[in-house]
Design a protein around this motif. Structure first.
Motif, PDB file in Angstrom:
ATOM      1  N   SER A   1     -21.028  19.363  44.997  1.00  0.00           N
ATOM      2  CA  SER A   1     -21.786  20.365  45.135  1.00  0.00           C
ATOM      3  C   SER A   1     -23.234  20.054  44.424  1.00  0.00           C
ATOM      4  O   SER A   1     -24.284  20.372  44.789  1.00  0.00           O
ATOM      5  CB  SER A   1     -21.357  21.346  44.083  1.00  0.00           C
ATOM      6  OG  SER A   1     -19.952  21.597  44.070  1.00  0.00           O
ATOM      7  N   SER A   2     -23.455  19.063  43.499  1.00  0.00           N
ATOM      8  CA  SER A   2     -24.469  18.630  42.939  1.00  0.00           C
ATOM      9  C   SER A   2     -25.300  17.926  43.989  1.00  0.00           C
ATOM     10  O   SER A   2     -26.525  18.139  44.150  1.00  0.00           O
ATOM     11  CB  SER A   2     -24.181  17.588  41.782  1.00  0.00           C
ATOM     12  OG  SER A   2     -23.204  18.157  40.638  1.00  0.00           O
TER      13      SER A   2
ATOM     14  N   ASP B   1     -26.942   7.357  37.423  1.00  0.00           N
ATOM     15  CA  ASP B   1     -27.540   7.326  35.937  1.00  0.00           C
ATOM     16  C   ASP B   1     -26.724   6.826  34.690  1.00  0.00           C
ATOM     17  O   ASP B   1     -27.082   6.639  33.626  1.00  0.00           O
ATOM     18  CB  ASP B   1     -28.079   8.673  35.798  1.00  0.00           C
ATOM     19  CG  ASP B   1     -27.000   9.725  35.945  1.00  0.00           C
ATOM     20  OD1 ASP B   1     -26.605  10.578  34.892  1.00  0.00           O
ATOM     21  OD2 ASP B   1     -26.285   9.933  37.132  1.00  0.00           O
TER      22      ASP B   1
ATOM     23  N   ALA C   1     -27.123  12.417  41.584  1.00  0.00           N
ATOM     24  CA  ALA C   1     -27.229  14.029  42.052  1.00  0.00           C
ATOM     25  C   ALA C   1     -27.921  14.514  41.173  1.00  0.00           C
ATOM     26  O   ALA C   1     -28.854  15.455  41.020  1.00  0.00           O
ATOM     27  CB  ALA C   1     -25.903  14.563  42.661  1.00  0.00           C
TER      28      ALA C   1
ATOM     29  N   ASN D   1     -22.351   8.112  43.581  1.00  0.00           N
ATOM     30  CA  ASN D   1     -22.920   9.073  42.755  1.00  0.00           C
ATOM     31  C   ASN D   1     -22.767   8.583  41.231  1.00  0.00           C
ATOM     32  O   ASN D   1     -22.091   7.916  40.798  1.00  0.00           O
ATOM     33  CB  ASN D   1     -22.373  10.324  43.018  1.00  0.00           C
ATOM     34  CG  ASN D   1     -23.234  11.398  42.436  1.00  0.00           C
ATOM     35  OD1 ASN D   1     -24.470  11.197  42.158  1.00  0.00           O
ATOM     36  ND2 ASN D   1     -22.647  12.537  41.963  1.00  0.00           N
TER      37      ASN D   1
ATOM     38  N   PRO E   1     -12.434  15.911  44.022  1.00  0.00           N
ATOM     39  CA  PRO E   1     -13.068  16.541  43.075  1.00  0.00           C
ATOM     40  C   PRO E   1     -13.798  16.059  42.069  1.00  0.00           C
ATOM     41  O   PRO E   1     -13.393  14.968  41.576  1.00  0.00           O
ATOM     42  CB  PRO E   1     -11.936  17.633  42.606  1.00  0.00           C
ATOM     43  CG  PRO E   1     -10.943  17.344  43.657  1.00  0.00           C
ATOM     44  CD  PRO E   1     -11.118  16.139  44.241  1.00  0.00           C
ATOM     45  N   ASN E   2     -15.102  16.739  41.605  1.00  0.00           N
ATOM     46  CA  ASN E   2     -15.782  16.118  40.741  1.00  0.00           C
ATOM     47  C   ASN E   2     -16.387  15.059  40.664  1.00  0.00           C
ATOM     48  O   ASN E   2     -17.064  14.541  39.897  1.00  0.00           O
ATOM     49  CB  ASN E   2     -14.807  16.009  39.247  1.00  0.00           C
ATOM     50  CG  ASN E   2     -14.969  17.101  38.143  1.00  0.00           C
ATOM     51  OD1 ASN E   2     -15.824  18.000  38.582  1.00  0.00           O
ATOM     52  ND2 ASN E   2     -14.776  16.676  37.040  1.00  0.00           N
TER      53      ASN E   2
ATOM     54  N   GLY F   1     -19.092  15.053  42.531  1.00  0.00           N
ATOM     55  CA  GLY F   1     -20.590  15.447  42.545  1.00  0.00           C
ATOM     56  C   GLY F   1     -21.007  16.033  43.884  1.00  0.00           C
ATOM     57  O   GLY F   1     -22.216  16.085  44.514  1.00  0.00           O
TER      58      GLY F   1
HETATM   59  P1  GDP Z   1     -17.713  18.427  43.069  1.00  0.00           P
HETATM   60  O1  GDP Z   1     -16.350  18.891  42.500  1.00  0.00           O
HETATM   61  O2  GDP Z   1     -17.565  17.012  43.914  1.00  0.00           O
HETATM   62  O3  GDP Z   1     -18.476  19.462  43.911  1.00  0.00           O
HETATM   63  O4  GDP Z   1     -18.662  18.013  41.856  1.00  0.00           O
HETATM   64  P2  GDP Z   1     -19.867  18.834  41.272  1.00  0.00           P
HETATM   65  O5  GDP Z   1     -20.984  18.527  41.932  1.00  0.00           O
HETATM   66  O6  GDP Z   1     -19.030  20.122  40.653  1.00  0.00           O
HETATM   67  O7  GDP Z   1     -19.800  17.771  39.752  1.00  0.00           O
HETATM   68  C1  GDP Z   1     -18.819  17.706  39.033  1.00  0.00           C
HETATM   69  C2  GDP Z   1     -19.695  17.326  37.574  1.00  0.00           C
HETATM   70  O8  GDP Z   1     -19.991  16.071  37.822  1.00  0.00           O
HETATM   71  C3  GDP Z   1     -20.502  18.119  37.064  1.00  0.00           C
HETATM   72  O9  GDP Z   1     -20.570  18.140  35.520  1.00  0.00           O
HETATM   73  C4  GDP Z   1     -21.804  17.681  37.303  1.00  0.00           C
HETATM   74  O10 GDP Z   1     -22.908  17.692  36.308  1.00  0.00           O
HETATM   75  C5  GDP Z   1     -21.545  16.157  37.219  1.00  0.00           C
HETATM   76  N1  GDP Z   1     -22.389  15.134  38.021  1.00  0.00           N
HETATM   77  C6  GDP Z   1     -22.644  15.461  39.307  1.00  0.00           C
HETATM   78  N2  GDP Z   1     -23.480  14.445  39.620  1.00  0.00           N
HETATM   79  C7  GDP Z   1     -23.606  13.693  38.734  1.00  0.00           C
HETATM   80  C8  GDP Z   1     -24.645  12.521  38.269  1.00  0.00           C
HETATM   81  O11 GDP Z   1     -25.483  11.974  39.452  1.00  0.00           O
HETATM   82  N3  GDP Z   1     -24.646  12.195  37.277  1.00  0.00           N
HETATM   83  C9  GDP Z   1     -23.961  12.537  36.235  1.00  0.00           C
HETATM   84  N4  GDP Z   1     -24.094  12.031  34.916  1.00  0.00           N
HETATM   85  N5  GDP Z   1     -23.149  13.661  36.372  1.00  0.00           N
HETATM   86  C10 GDP Z   1     -23.074  14.150  37.605  1.00  0.00           C
END
Ligand code: GDP
Length: 462
Positions: A239-240, A343, A362, A340, A234-235, A237
């Motif tokens: 979904s991102s 940045d 992402a 991921n 989880p978290n 990225g």
């Molecule tokens: P999931 O649980 O794997 O689906 O993760 P999410 O896509 O919900 O992302 C979790 C958190 O990480 C969110 O606050 C995103 O904004 C952040 N996040 C995702 N990708 C990146 C990235 O490339 N750079 C940064 N700095 N934050 C990211």
């Protein structure tokens, strides 16, 4: 094919319904030219008696009361060198729903009948302009959702599949002629059917059909898309990344771990290939029940995927949780490691892994192009997904069914030959059923009912 089917003149709006620069009403049939004469006036309001073949004329369209509907460009195309093989007229007006409908209404009042869905294409088939495979290809072209499916459909329209089918047909017909000669002249002392030759021909046809049927699986990629699963704790990225690839905020992005509980699927095209993206719930020791269900579904999805993207949060480093997931995906040759959050300052680099690895963000979109390229390179290494443009690919369920039917009959025939049953009457039965099935594909021998089934999936005006 009986011609009475085409006695009347049909008309329909051939451009999409809605606002557009122009709208086209198309008319096909014996009365097309006389209807044109009734609806068209020159700019000075005079009737026009002669229309040159394939030349645009500028003027106005009037309704049955002589009232002006719109300024129009009209073209008359004389049979038989037209799409339908009949006289065709096109009336180009301004493209508003109201205007185009009014023109259609006038055309109908002057003696045309509203075309059924797919009727223009059906007439093209009836007049021998195209065969059934090509008619279906027109529908495929209209419905193509990716560059690749369009290419395959255009190939079908050009007749690549039809030619292959016809080649098989020709050789089976030739065989049938030989066998029939044996039935008709049994007392002749000539060995008309040489069993070895017959066997050879049947084997050739079986191989050809099998090759065609195999391409149905390639066609499956076009229908269902290549499956790409995105996994990671989880978290990280997921979904991102899905959003970055979709370039649309469709999956919900949150900062609470474990929110992508269920499996989300989205369809996109990557470099012209349809792709189904599967965002899975984080694979980890789930505490609550809902998440457990999500995780077992994720593992299921992993097995089905053509490509697995294993996501790591690079800013966090490679944690024990990542290690657990990695142990599940590392032996899968289709796995690509994706670091991921590129940045941010990274605590893990690609050197740590022996597999293909890409650093992305992402959030900013950095590295997404590189990731797409890596996915494509990997797909091209999988022999079952190599899609050669020139290949004749079966995409239609109908074609697959008929080819399978033909294959069964030919295999039965070969079996009989191998067991030594060589009575020509006996062989004829299976050969006929194979020929019938193959003939139905291009429609060179087909029943009218079948036409209706195929053409009814078309939209009006095509
Ligand atoms: P999931 O649980 O794997 O689906 O993760 P999410 O896509 O919900 O992302 C979790 C958190 O990480 C969110 O606050 C995103 O904004 C952040 N996040 C995702 N990708 C990146 C990235 O490339 N750079 C940064 N700095 N934050 C990211």
């Amino acid at each position: 094919m009986k011609d009475y089917l085409c006695e009347d003149t049909i008309a329909a709006i051939s451009t999409p319904i809605g606002k557009g620069a122009i709208g086209i009403v198309r008319i096909s049939g014996k009365e097309a030219l006389s209807i044109l004469k009734k609806i068209f006036r020159t700019k000075s309001g005079k009737k026009k008696e002669a229309f040159e073949d394939r030349k645009m004329h500028y003027g106005i369209a009037v309704d049955d009361k002589g009232e002006t509907i719109d300024e129009v460009l009209v073209v008359y195309m004389e049979a038989p060198k037209t799409f339908t093989g009949e006289d065709v007229v096109e009336i180009h007006s301004h493209g508003g729903i109201y205007v185009v409908r009014k023109i259609l209404r006038a055309v109908l009042s002057f003696g045309a009948r509203l075309a059924d869905p797919g009727e223009f294409t059906k007439r093209a088939f009836i007049h021998g302009k195209i065969d059934l495979v090509q008619a279906e290809a027109i529908n495929e072209i209209i419905n193509a959702s990716s560059e690749l499916s369009l290419k395959v459909a255009v190939n079908h329209l050009k007749g690549a599949l039809s030619r292959k089918i016809e080649e098989i047909m020709d050789r089976l017909f030739h065989l049938k002629a030989l066998i029939e000669a044996a039935v008709d002249f049994p007392e002749e002392d000539i060995e008309i059917i040489e069993s070895a030759k017959v066997k050879e021909e049947i084997k050739w046809a079986i191989d050809e059909i099998k090759t065609l049927l195999k391409t149905y699986d390639d066609g499956k990629i076009l229908r269902e898309g290549i499956k790409i699963a995105i996994v990671g704790k989880p978290n990280v990225g997921k979904s991102s990344l899905l959003n970055a690839l979709l370039k649309e905020e469709r999956a919900i992005v949150t900062e609470i771990p474990g929110t992508t509980r269920d499996v989300i699927e989205e369809s996109i095209t990557l470099k012209g290939i349809p792709v189904r993206l599967i965002d899975t719930a984080g694979i980890r020791e789930a505490e609550d029940k809902v998440e457990k269900i999500g995780i077992s579904r994720s593992l299921e999805k992993l097995k089905e995927a053509d490509i697995v993207l294993f996501l790591i949060d690079g800013a966090q480093g490679f944690t024990e949780e990542d290690e657990n997931i990695y142990s599940i995906v590392k032996d899968n040759p289709n796995t690509i490691i994706v670091i991921n959050k590129g940045d941010l300052p990274l605590k893990v680099s690609c050197e740590r892994f022996e597999k293909e690895c890409v650093v992305i963000s992402a959030k900013t979109g950095k590295g997404i192009d590189r990731l797409t390229e890596t996915i494509m390179e990997k797909l091209l290494l999988q022999p079952e997904t190599i899609l050669k443009e020139s290949d004749t690919i079966i995409t239609s369920e109908r074609h697959k069914e008929l080819l399978s039917k033909a294959l069964k009959s030919l295999e039965k025939l070969l079996e009989s030959l191998e067991k030594g049953f060589e009575s020509p009457e006996f062989l004829s039965i299976d050969l006929d059923s194979a020929i019938d099935a193959i003939g139905e594909i291009t429609g060179k021998r087909t029943v009218e009912d079948m036409l209706d089934i195929i053409f009814s999936t078309f939209c009006i005006g095509k």
